[in-house]
Design a protein around this motif. Structure first.
Motif, PDB file in Angstrom:
ATOM      1  N   LEU A   1      13.990   9.338  -6.402  1.00 16.98           N
ATOM      2  CA  LEU A   1      13.157   9.759  -5.274  1.00 16.98           C
ATOM      3  C   LEU A   1      13.811   9.427  -3.943  1.00 16.98           C
ATOM      4  CD1 LEU A   1      10.538  10.942  -4.151  1.00 16.98           C
ATOM      5  CD2 LEU A   1       9.456   8.710  -4.474  1.00 16.98           C
ATOM      6  N   LEU A   2      14.636   8.382  -3.891  1.00 11.23           N
ATOM      7  CA  LEU A   2      15.308   8.039  -2.636  1.00 11.23           C
ATOM      8  C   LEU A   2      16.266   9.150  -2.224  1.00 11.23           C
ATOM      9  CD1 LEU A   2      16.080   4.231  -3.025  1.00 11.23           C
ATOM     10  CD2 LEU A   2      13.974   5.384  -2.312  1.00 11.23           C
ATOM     11  N   GLY A   3      16.984   9.721  -3.182  1.00 10.00           N
ATOM     12  CA  GLY A   3      17.884  10.819  -2.858  1.00 10.00           C
ATOM     13  C   GLY A   3      17.142  12.042  -2.378  1.00 10.00           C
ATOM     14  N   ALA A   4      16.049  12.376  -3.047  1.00 11.64           N
ATOM     15  CA  ALA A   4      15.240  13.514  -2.613  1.00 11.64           C
ATOM     16  C   ALA A   4      14.647  13.256  -1.233  1.00 11.64           C
ATOM     17  CB  ALA A   4      14.139  13.783  -3.625  1.00 11.64           C
ATOM     18  N   GLY A   5      14.150  12.035  -1.024  1.00 11.81           N
ATOM     19  CA  GLY A   5      13.572  11.711   0.271  1.00 11.81           C
ATOM     20  C   GLY A   5      14.580  11.800   1.395  1.00 11.81           C
ATOM     21  N   LEU A   6      15.785  11.311   1.151  1.00  8.95           N
ATOM     22  CA  LEU A   6      16.826  11.377   2.171  1.00  8.95           C
ATOM     23  C   LEU A   6      17.193  12.823   2.469  1.00  8.95           C
ATOM     24  CD1 LEU A   6      18.927  10.034   3.993  1.00  8.95           C
ATOM     25  CD2 LEU A   6      20.412   9.816   1.984  1.00  8.95           C
TER      26      LEU A   6
ATOM     27  N   THR B   1       1.428   3.442  -9.457  1.00 10.12           N
ATOM     28  CA  THR B   1       1.625   3.727  -8.038  1.00 10.12           C
ATOM     29  C   THR B   1       3.062   3.483  -7.600  1.00 10.12           C
ATOM     30  OG1 THR B   1       0.935   1.476  -7.445  1.00 10.12           O
ATOM     31  CG2 THR B   1      -0.756   3.214  -7.372  1.00 10.12           C
ATOM     32  N   ASP B   2       3.813   2.650  -8.315  1.00  7.99           N
ATOM     33  CA  ASP B   2       5.187   2.295  -7.917  1.00  7.99           C
ATOM     34  C   ASP B   2       5.203   1.801  -6.472  1.00  7.99           C
ATOM     35  OD1 ASP B   2       5.906   3.078 -10.431  1.00  7.99           O
ATOM     36  OD2 ASP B   2       7.115   4.796  -9.813  1.00  7.99           O
ATOM     37  N   PHE B   3       4.226   0.961  -6.152  1.00  6.59           N
ATOM     38  CA  PHE B   3       4.020   0.517  -4.770  1.00  6.59           C
ATOM     39  C   PHE B   3       4.353  -0.960  -4.587  1.00  6.59           C
ATOM     40  CE2 PHE B   3       1.576   0.965  -0.695  1.00  6.59           C
ATOM     41  CZ  PHE B   3       2.153   2.162  -0.304  1.00  6.59           C
ATOM     42  N   ARG B   4       5.117  -1.522  -5.504  1.00  5.00           N
ATOM     43  CA  ARG B   4       5.589  -2.898  -5.319  1.00  5.00           C
ATOM     44  C   ARG B   4       6.655  -2.911  -4.225  1.00  5.00           C
ATOM     45  NH1 ARG B   4       7.191  -3.752 -10.313  1.00  5.00           N
ATOM     46  NH2 ARG B   4       9.402  -3.359  -9.956  1.00  5.00           N
ATOM     47  N   HIS B   5       6.583  -3.919  -3.344  1.00  2.00           N
ATOM     48  CA  HIS B   5       7.555  -4.019  -2.253  1.00  2.00           C
ATOM     49  C   HIS B   5       7.598  -5.467  -1.761  1.00  2.00           C
ATOM     50  CE1 HIS B   5       4.311  -4.157   0.797  1.00  2.00           C
ATOM     51  NE2 HIS B   5       3.715  -3.219   0.080  1.00  2.00           N
ATOM     52  N   PRO B   6       8.547  -5.817  -0.908  1.00  2.00           N
ATOM     53  CA  PRO B   6       8.679  -7.224  -0.487  1.00  2.00           C
ATOM     54  C   PRO B   6       7.456  -7.779   0.216  1.00  2.00           C
ATOM     55  CG  PRO B   6      10.699  -6.035  -0.032  1.00  2.00           C
ATOM     56  CD  PRO B   6       9.696  -5.007  -0.447  1.00  2.00           C
ATOM     57  N   GLY B   7       6.600  -6.912   0.745  1.00  2.00           N
ATOM     58  CA  GLY B   7       5.406  -7.400   1.416  1.00  2.00           C
ATOM     59  C   GLY B   7       4.286  -7.786   0.482  1.00  2.00           C
ATOM     60  N   ASN B   8       4.344  -7.376  -0.777  1.00  5.25           N
ATOM     61  CA  ASN B   8       3.265  -7.720  -1.705  1.00  5.25           C
ATOM     62  C   ASN B   8       3.765  -8.371  -2.987  1.00  5.25           C
ATOM     63  OD1 ASN B   8       4.203  -5.641  -3.400  1.00  5.25           O
ATOM     64  ND2 ASN B   8       2.683  -4.159  -2.685  1.00  5.25           N
ATOM     65  N   SER B   9       5.073  -8.609  -3.090  1.00  2.00           N
ATOM     66  CA  SER B   9       5.622  -9.181  -4.311  1.00  2.00           C
ATOM     67  C   SER B   9       6.862 -10.014  -4.017  1.00  2.00           C
ATOM     68  CB  SER B   9       5.977  -8.063  -5.295  1.00  2.00           C
ATOM     69  OG  SER B   9       6.604  -8.582  -6.443  1.00  2.00           O
ATOM     70  N   SER B  10       7.030 -11.060  -4.790  1.00  2.00           N
ATOM     71  CA  SER B  10       8.236 -11.890  -4.672  1.00  2.00           C
ATOM     72  C   SER B  10       9.252 -11.552  -5.761  1.00  2.00           C
ATOM     73  CB  SER B  10       7.854 -13.378  -4.777  1.00  2.00           C
ATOM     74  OG  SER B  10       7.257 -13.647  -6.039  1.00  2.00           O
ATOM     75  N   VAL B  11       8.976 -10.532  -6.539  1.00  2.00           N
ATOM     76  CA  VAL B  11       9.853 -10.212  -7.670  1.00  2.00           C
ATOM     77  C   VAL B  11      10.400  -8.789  -7.572  1.00  2.00           C
ATOM     78  CG1 VAL B  11       8.807 -11.853  -9.253  1.00  2.00           C
ATOM     79  CG2 VAL B  11       7.839  -9.563  -9.076  1.00  2.00           C
ATOM     80  N   CYS B  12      10.622  -8.272  -6.378  1.00  6.31           N
ATOM     81  CA  CYS B  12      11.221  -6.952  -6.240  1.00  6.31           C
ATOM     82  C   CYS B  12      12.621  -6.971  -6.831  1.00  6.31           C
ATOM     83  CB  CYS B  12      11.267  -6.545  -4.771  1.00  6.31           C
ATOM     84  SG  CYS B  12       9.645  -6.212  -4.069  1.00  6.31           S
ATOM     85  N   ALA B  13      12.897  -6.054  -7.724  1.00 11.04           N
ATOM     86  CA  ALA B  13      14.191  -6.045  -8.396  1.00 11.04           C
ATOM     87  C   ALA B  13      14.570  -4.671  -8.904  1.00 11.04           C
ATOM     88  CB  ALA B  13      14.194  -7.032  -9.569  1.00 11.04           C
TER      89      ALA B  13
ATOM     90  N   VAL C   1      13.996  -0.608  -8.615  1.00 19.67           N
ATOM     91  CA  VAL C   1      13.445   0.430  -7.741  1.00 19.67           C
ATOM     92  C   VAL C   1      12.621   1.443  -8.526  1.00 19.67           C
ATOM     93  CG1 VAL C   1      14.032   2.235  -6.055  1.00 19.67           C
ATOM     94  CG2 VAL C   1      15.297   0.096  -6.091  1.00 19.67           C
ATOM     95  N   GLY C   2      12.835   1.542  -9.835  1.00 21.56           N
ATOM     96  CA  GLY C   2      12.026   2.446 -10.627  1.00 21.56           C
ATOM     97  C   GLY C   2      10.539   2.140 -10.569  1.00 21.56           C
ATOM     98  N   GLY C   3      10.166   0.920 -10.218  1.00 20.26           N
ATOM     99  CA  GLY C   3       8.770   0.552 -10.034  1.00 20.26           C
ATOM    100  C   GLY C   3       8.406   0.324  -8.583  1.00 20.26           C
ATOM    101  N   GLU C   4       9.321   0.699  -7.677  1.00 15.48           N
ATOM    102  CA  GLU C   4       9.144   0.437  -6.245  1.00 15.48           C
ATOM    103  C   GLU C   4       9.461   1.663  -5.405  1.00 15.48           C
ATOM    104  OE1 GLU C   4      11.861  -2.864  -5.928  1.00 15.48           O
ATOM    105  OE2 GLU C   4      10.787  -3.971  -7.501  1.00 15.48           O
TER     106      GLU C   4
ATOM    107  N   ALA D   1       9.264   2.375  -1.267  1.00 14.01           N
ATOM    108  CA  ALA D   1      10.507   2.596  -0.516  1.00 14.01           C
ATOM    109  C   ALA D   1      10.470   3.933   0.216  1.00 14.01           C
ATOM    110  CB  ALA D   1      11.698   2.538  -1.458  1.00 14.01           C
ATOM    111  N   ALA D   2       9.923   4.954  -0.427  1.00 13.83           N
ATOM    112  CA  ALA D   2       9.918   6.294   0.163  1.00 13.83           C
ATOM    113  C   ALA D   2       9.090   6.375   1.435  1.00 13.83           C
ATOM    114  CB  ALA D   2       9.403   7.301  -0.851  1.00 13.83           C
ATOM    115  N   VAL D   3       8.061   5.510   1.541  1.00 12.73           N
ATOM    116  CA  VAL D   3       7.222   5.525   2.747  1.00 12.73           C
ATOM    117  C   VAL D   3       7.560   4.368   3.692  1.00 12.73           C
ATOM    118  CG1 VAL D   3       5.358   6.776   1.607  1.00 12.73           C
ATOM    119  CG2 VAL D   3       5.317   4.266   1.638  1.00 12.73           C
ATOM    120  N   GLY D   4       8.716   3.720   3.476  1.00 14.55           N
ATOM    121  CA  GLY D   4       9.247   2.782   4.452  1.00 14.55           C
ATOM    122  C   GLY D   4       8.894   1.329   4.281  1.00 14.55           C
TER     123      GLY D   4
END
Length: 302
Positions: free
Chosen positions: A104-109, A126-138, A140-143, A147-150
């Protein structure tokens, strides 16, 4: 014209077991063997080739501010964006066959380089895990949606200064389960969220109508992301993270038939042929995608 583009990346997923690699990079060729390419080619589509990804590192060690396979993932996103941009410039409607959700990052770009586009994110999570809500970001398939919305680290969410690739207000998520951990946050930030329960109660066509109204609002069109784990594992368990409560094949087909015509392109992710030893799930998925996406881009003006 629909242009089939393979993007066999597994870079955004965790290893299924120690020392191994995810099998979803095999999905495009498994779907080819199941007849998906022939269905589209016989209807006038073209085979636009492949964008290969770099080597998967099964022994990756987590680090602060870094996801697994980060350099290879970013490189693949840029090269995928270049290829998608060329297809769109030629008037094509790309159908990208992944691979994991990090594509999705390639398509978004690719789309952010061209202007403002919306996103319809059909996914069992939702694949909405990110550094603001999780300490285990690792992984991108679940994030990917975050990432796509910034919302992710800039190295992923702001490639070449084009982030966010999609405005949250132009973004719709469809298909997570009611107990998704990030559903509340996604609902608060995105233009619309519709769990599977909503799709089932409203009907797939009505859910699609709402999604199109939001994702197409004030934009140049919308991109359609399809993670096949939106299907209930009773029908398709060959995915990275199967969860009960998903759509039936008939419901997904109806949903895609309503979403596909207005999309400028689409991507299909997460199918894992390693979990499909006799090819039965690939054949089912090929049938759903051929029927659901046959009119991809027909009303988008591209």
């Amino acid at each position: 014209m629909i242009a089939l583009l393979s993007a066999p990346s597994n870079l955004g997923l965790r290893p299924p077991q120690t020392g191994s690699v995810p099998g979803c990079a095999k999905a495009p060729e498994a779907l080819r063997e199941a007849g998906l390419f022939r269905s589209f080619l016989d209807a006038g589509s073209i085979d636009a080739g492949v964008v290969l990804s770099g080597r998967y590192a099964a022994d990756w060690v987590p680090g602060e501010g870094r996801v697994r396979n980060q350099e290879a993932l970013v490189d693949h996103a840029r090269r995928l964006a270049d290829r998608l941009g060329a297809l769109l410039d030629d008037g094509g409607s790309p159908l990208v066959l992944g691979g994991d959700c990090s594509i999705l990052l390639g398509a978004g770009l690719a789309l952010a380089r061209r202007g403002r586009f919306g996103l319809v994110h059909v996914d069992g999570h939702t694949d909405f895990r990110h550094p603001g809500n999780s300490s285990v970001c690792a992984s991108v398939g679940g994030e990917d949606l975050a990432a796509a919305v910034g919302l992710h680290w800039p190295r992923l969410a702001d490639l070449d200064g084009y982030g966010p690739y999609f405005a949250p207000s132009d973004t719709v998520h469809i298909g997570c389960r009611d107990n998704d951990e990030e559903l509340h946050e996604a609902t608060a930030l995105l233009g619309a969220t519709m769990p599977t329960s909503h799709v089932r109660s409203a009907g797939p066509a009505a859910a699609a109508d709402r999604a199109v109204a939001v994702a197409g609002r004030g934009s140049n069109g919308y991109w359609l992301h399809i993670d096949v784990d939106v299907l209930d594992p009773a029908y398709l368990p060959a995915v990275d993270s199967p969860d009960p409560g998903g759509l039936t094949p008939e419901e997904l087909t109806e949903l895609l038939q309503a979403l596909a015509p207005g999309a400028v392109g689409a991507e299909v992710t997460i199918f894992d042929p390693d979990l499909d030893p006799d090819g039965a799930y690939a054949r089912l998925l090929a049938e759903v995608l051929a029927a659901g996406l046959r009119d991809l881009g027909a009303a988008s003006g591209n």
